[in-house]
Structure formats: structure tokens, C-alpha cells
Design an enzyme around this catalytic site. Structure first.
Site, PDB file in Angstrom:
ATOM      1  CD  GLU A  85      31.171  52.766  44.902  1.00  0.00           C
ATOM      2  OE1 GLU A  85      30.494  51.764  45.105  1.00  0.00           O
ATOM      3  OE2 GLU A  85      30.695  53.920  44.853  1.00  0.00           O
ATOM      4  N   GLY A 132      60.618  37.515  59.839  1.00  0.00           N
ATOM      5  CA  GLY A 132      60.515  36.968  61.186  1.00  0.00           C
ATOM      6  C   GLY A 132      59.157  36.362  61.488  1.00  0.00           C
TER       7      GLY A 132
END
Lengths: 181, 181
Positions: free
Chosen positions: A138, A115
Site C-alpha cells: 500500500e 564520481g
């Protein structure tokens, strides 16, 4: 020409971001009236159902800023520039779970939000996981969870899994494992 | 505090549209580093699995400008202002299929694109369809398709159904109808 087609009359670029772009298109509807469409452009994404040799599915719990909370998902991520979906799936799997694999089976693809967005996700399966040498990035913050396919199906039913791609992937695996008619 | 939490440091509103808004948030990651998140705000949506008295599922084929093509979906639409999901589901069902119903069963909800959007879809089921008196909206352009649950499952497998919410809904119905273990 498809009788449902909407012709683009004008396109306005609103935003170009690091993940998504936004544009607004003025369109001519099949009845000749005008309307506008707000469209998020996404590079596409991959997701992987990783199965351990014990038959467990590896899931990740991660914080989603859009939702303001953590949710449980299969490992997934967006396509990087120049990357094909298969490479991307192997990379995301290792970055998020620490597992490497040499074998990824393509299951299917799907649109997540037709949509308002063009995001297409390519879904893969692997049951050949090896402990990778790469440390988890990290900057990746997530918890790993391993559950059996039956437990994962329960998590779909009780909405512990609240993410459509993950729920769809689990039910698809369940169907492959044998829905009996 | 959740160890995966990302603290918002700043929010920039980029766009306010008729369907979606876009904002960019500067966040502090769990390791203290900074990053940004591009977030689409969506009002939420509803989708309905409508089953005829013959046991067929009513699907709609509609043009999706974001994809540049038509796709097959269950009836669905976004929540209007002040509307609750149940009212919205009844309205969307009638607008898109011409069927009214007095009975909607809530099945589940799900996030469609948690990586960049907050859209949550509420999924309903009904097997009590009556021909409505309302004409289909002149601005709704779609084709109706009725298929058995078995055919719908085939359409998921062969990717004729390429929309995640629709595929998930079909497999969920299939699971309810009896995945045998």
C-alpha cells in the site's frame, strides 16, 4: 600500488540515513597534493527486466522525489539488510509488479554514479512470470506499463525512457536479441 | 495533479559541498501517509564519446574514491557554475584526453540514480579530434585507452566496462551503427 591511487588521510561522517550515508574523505593525490572527496554510501540495488509470455517488457512509472516528477523504469529497488541480490530482485519484482518468478537470470552489474556514489546495481532477467498472491504494497505508488522490446527501444531513442539503468538494460536485451555486425 | 505525486511538507538541508548537497524532505504520500526522502543535489554532468579518425573510441581509466579502485569510463565531468553542457563537454574532453574539438553532437541525456540523486548527464559525440595545445591538468590523474567500437562492446559484455553511462553510451553508438532487426 596503482599510480592513480588516492590515499585516505581522514574520513568525516556527515550523515547516516535510512537509504544513504554521506562522508567526506581527505585524500592525498598521486602528486602529493591534498583534495577532498564527497562520497555517498549506498547499500546497492537490484533491477529486473521482466518479460511476459507475449514477449513484452513490464515497466513501472513512479514518482521520484529527487527529480520532482515521474519517470519510466524497470522494476528496481535497494538491497535490504542481510538480503542477497537474487532474493532482493525477486522481492522487488513482486512488490512493484505483482509478478512472482522462480527463475531469475543474472545479466550484469554496473556502477551508476562513480564520481560521487558507490551504488552498484545487479541486473536480472526473467521470462517466467506468475501472478503473485501478494497484493502490491500500500506504500508503493506506481503505474505498470507493458511494451514490446521494439517499443522499449523507441522509448530509449525518443527519451521517454530517461533513466540510465533502464535504457542500458533495454539496449543490452536488444544486443542479446541480436545486433548484427 | 499526478496521482503519484509526493507533496513536500518540510526540507532540511544536511550538507552543502563542493560537488554535491544533501537534503532530507518530509513528504506526504498519495495515500496521505508521511515518509522521508534523502536527496543528493548534483549540478549535472557531461560525457563525451570521442572517436578518432581511425574509428577508435577514447576511454579513460581513473581512480574513483567512492569505489576505492580505478574504472574505465568515457571522458566525463560535472558542470561548472555558469557553464552550459556543450562548453562543459568541450572542456572536459580536452582536460581529460588532450583532444580539442569544434564539433560536438548532442546524443541524449539521462538520469543516473533517480532513487536518491538528481544528477542528469548530457552525452555528446565527436569524430573531429585535434591535438590540443593545453597540457593535461596536473591534478587530473588518468590513463588513456583507445579501442575499436567492437572491442568496446566486448568490454561491456565482459564487464571490463562496469560504469553504466559508459556501457549505455557504447551500446547506443552500436545501435546507431546498426542493430539489424
Amino acid at each position: 600500488m596503482d599510480h592513480l591511487y588516492e590515499k585516505t588521510v581522514a574520513t568525516k561522517q556527515i550523515f547516516k540515513g535510512k537509504v544513504i550515508d554521506l562522508e567526506v574523505k581527505e585524500v592525498e593525490l598521486p602528486n602529493g597534493k591534498m583534495s577532498s572527496r564527497e562520497i555517498v554510501k549506498h547499500p546497492g540495488a537490484v533491477a529486473v527486466v521482466p518479460m511476459t509470455k507475449e514477449g513484452n517488457i513490464v515497466l513501472v512509472r513512479q514518482y521520484r522525489k529527487a527529480l520532482g516528477k515521474t519517470i519510466v523504469e524497470i522494476p528496481a529497488g535497494k538491497l535490504e539488510k542481510g538480503e542477497n541480490p537474487l532474493e532482493s530482485a525477486a522481492r522487488e519484482l513482486e512488490e512493484e509488479t505483482g509478478y512472482k518468478t522462480k527463475k531469475l537470470e543474472f545479466l550484469l552489474s554496473f556502477y551508476t554514479s562513480p564520481g560521487f556514489a558507490d551504488e552498484l546495481i545487479y541486473l536480472y532477467f526473467t521470462d517466467e512470470l506468475e501472478k503473485g498472491t501478494v497484493n502490491m504494497d500500500e506504500d508503493e505508488f506506481l503505474d505498470l506499463i507493458e511494451v514490446s522490446l521494439e517499443e522499449a527501444e523507441k522509448m530509449v531513442k525518443d527519451q521517454t525512457i530517461h533513466d540510465a539503468k533502464t535504457a542500458y538494460a533495454i539496449l543490452y536485451m536488444r544486443m542479446k536479441a541480436g545486433f548484427k555486425s
